[in-house]
Write an enzyme that holds these catalytic residues in place. Structure first.
Site, PDB file in Angstrom:
ATOM      1  N   THR A 140      44.489  35.050  39.062  1.00  0.00           N
ATOM      2  CA  THR A 140      44.345  34.094  37.955  1.00  0.00           C
ATOM      3  C   THR A 140      44.676  34.803  36.637  1.00  0.00           C
ATOM      4  OG1 THR A 140      42.677  32.852  39.160  1.00  0.00           O
ATOM      5  CG2 THR A 140      42.715  32.556  36.767  1.00  0.00           C
ATOM      6  N   GLY A 184      43.163  33.412  43.741  1.00  0.00           N
ATOM      7  CA  GLY A 184      42.250  34.554  43.726  1.00  0.00           C
ATOM      8  C   GLY A 184      41.851  34.863  42.287  1.00  0.00           C
ATOM      9  N   CYS A 185      40.747  35.575  42.123  1.00  0.00           N
ATOM     10  CA  CYS A 185      40.253  35.857  40.772  1.00  0.00           C
ATOM     11  C   CYS A 185      41.227  36.758  40.013  1.00  0.00           C
ATOM     12  CB  CYS A 185      38.860  36.471  40.846  1.00  0.00           C
ATOM     13  SG  CYS A 185      38.683  37.754  42.093  1.00  0.00           S
ATOM     14  N   TYR A 186      41.631  37.875  40.624  1.00  0.00           N
ATOM     15  CA  TYR A 186      42.558  38.780  39.927  1.00  0.00           C
ATOM     16  C   TYR A 186      43.908  38.093  39.644  1.00  0.00           C
ATOM     17  CZ  TYR A 186      39.541  42.765  41.440  1.00  0.00           C
ATOM     18  OH  TYR A 186      38.520  43.653  41.669  1.00  0.00           O
TER      19      TYR A 186
END
Ligand SMILES: NC(=O)C1=CN([C@@H]2O[C@H](COP(=O)(O)OP(=O)(O)OC[C@H]3O[C@@H](n4cnc5c(N)ncnc54)[C@H](OP(=O)(O)O)[C@@H]3O)[C@@H](O)[C@H]2O)C=CC1
Ligand SMILES: CC(=O)N[C@@H](CCC(=O)OP(=O)(O)O)C(=O)O
Length: 310
Positions: free
Chosen positions: A120, A116-118
């Protein structure tokens, strides 16, 4: 023969960005479905089984369905960008810089779960400190973040950009996931090597792409005699030689007055800052990335390249 790549969900936000990144590459053959047929399950099943690598850019349920469409003996390799498999032991977690052996695990895996972006940003900041036992496993980690609104896919983009949308959001910046149970918590905890579930407070700003993830720490709650230089050195050593992760020097972090969430928009890299209070009591770890770059599509292409090279 060139490897065949199929992007299931290629007309969505993440899928389109991957397609753009792959345009012009002559070492692969991208096989496709016309936009009007994107939900045609027979066509999807056909392409999924024809592909050497399928990149799934779908909601969780559709990702699970796509994996189910691969016959038992089928050898299609899969990169899934959804939340569905990120803590599944049968899948390699697709954060190549998470530890030195991770790139090889991704390269040889059949199933890769893109982070997921967060997570990462959060895992990038926390995991090296856990691996060095600087951060106790039961430390009460807090993760505070802002994302560009493309992070919410086509639906959130429409709500932010179209003021005729009945669910239009006019706010310049809003907090959400207020009950502290965002879907990214399990992967943050597992791949952050944390015993205690972090407190995660995300928000969205009125800009399309970009992200800041912050993890502030009390130095007196860390293991050993800790100072900002040792924390910075641990992150710098962890990411030494990694082309997609840059650790700002302590001097650069100390002289930075503001960090612009959009600064790395349109790139596939991530930059980490280690800031601290003048009295040495507190540090703030900060990750800057593009939610659609290193946070999604850029990481998916990085993982595809690792898999193709194996
Ligand atoms: N946006 C981001 O920053 C990030 C997104 N991700 C993840 O990537 C995945 C895709 O997200 P995103 O691109 O943002 O979402 P979008 O909503 O922008 O795109 C999803 C695409 O999947 C299609 N789709 C939905 N259901 C089905 C189905 N049953 N069969 C076939 N196609 C289907 C949609 O078609 P239709 O238009 O018909 O709905 C759309 O084209 C999600 O799992 C998301 O959580 C991960 C990291 C970051
Ligand atoms: C701004 C915004 O809404 N962001 C999304 C997460 C984007 C992402 O990383 O998605 P996946 O984990 O689903 O792959 C959210 O909070 O649900």
């Amino acid at each position: 023969m060139k490897p065949k790549i199929f992007i299931d969900g290629e007309h969505g936000t993440t899928g389109l960005q991957i397609r753009t990144r792959l345009a012009g590459r002559d070492d692969i053959n991208v096989i496709s479905i016309p936009e009007a047929e994107r939900r045609n399950d027979a066509m999807r099943e056909d392409r999924l089984n024809e592909a050497d690598i399928a990149i799934l850019c779908l909601p969780d349920g559709a990702s699970r369905q796509a994996v189910g469409m691969l016959g038992g003996s089928n050898s299609t390799r899969v990169i899934d960008t959804s939340t569905a498999f990120r803590t599944d032991a049968g899948w390699a977690y697709g954060f190549a810089e998470m530890e030195r052996a991770q790139a090889e695990r991704i390269a040889s895996a059949r199933f890769v779960a893109n982070p997921g972006c967060y997570p990462t940003g959060a895992i990038a900041l926390v995991r090296p400190l856990r691996m060095e036992n600087i951060l106790p496993s039961d430390y009460p980690v807090t993760v505070n973040a802002v994302s560009g609104y493309t992070g919410g896919g086509k639906q959130l983009i429409a709500r932010m950009e179209d003021d005729t949308n009945p669910d239009h959001i006019g706010a310049p910046h809003f907090a959400y996931a207020l009950t502290l149970r965002h879907k990214h918590l399990p992967e943050m905890q597992e791949h952050g090597l944390l015993d205690r579930l972090p407190l995660f407070t995300p928000s969205v700003g009125r800009f399309p792409q970009g992200m800041i993830v912050q993890v502030p720490l009390f130095l007196d709650l860390l293991n050993g005699e800790m100072d900002i230089a040792k924390i910075h050195a641990a992150l710098e050593a962890h990411y030494a030689g990694q082309p997609f992760v840059d650790v700002a020097s302590l001097e650069e972090s100390a002289s930075t007055e503001r960090i612009n969430a959009e600064e790395l928009a349109g790139t596939d890299g991530m930059k980490l800052f280690v800031c601290g209070s003048p009295d040495g009591a507190h540090v703030n770890l900060i990750a800057l990335l593009d939610n659609l770059g290193k946070g999604a599509s850029g990481a998916a292409v990085q993982n595809m390249n690792l898999m193709l090279a194996s």
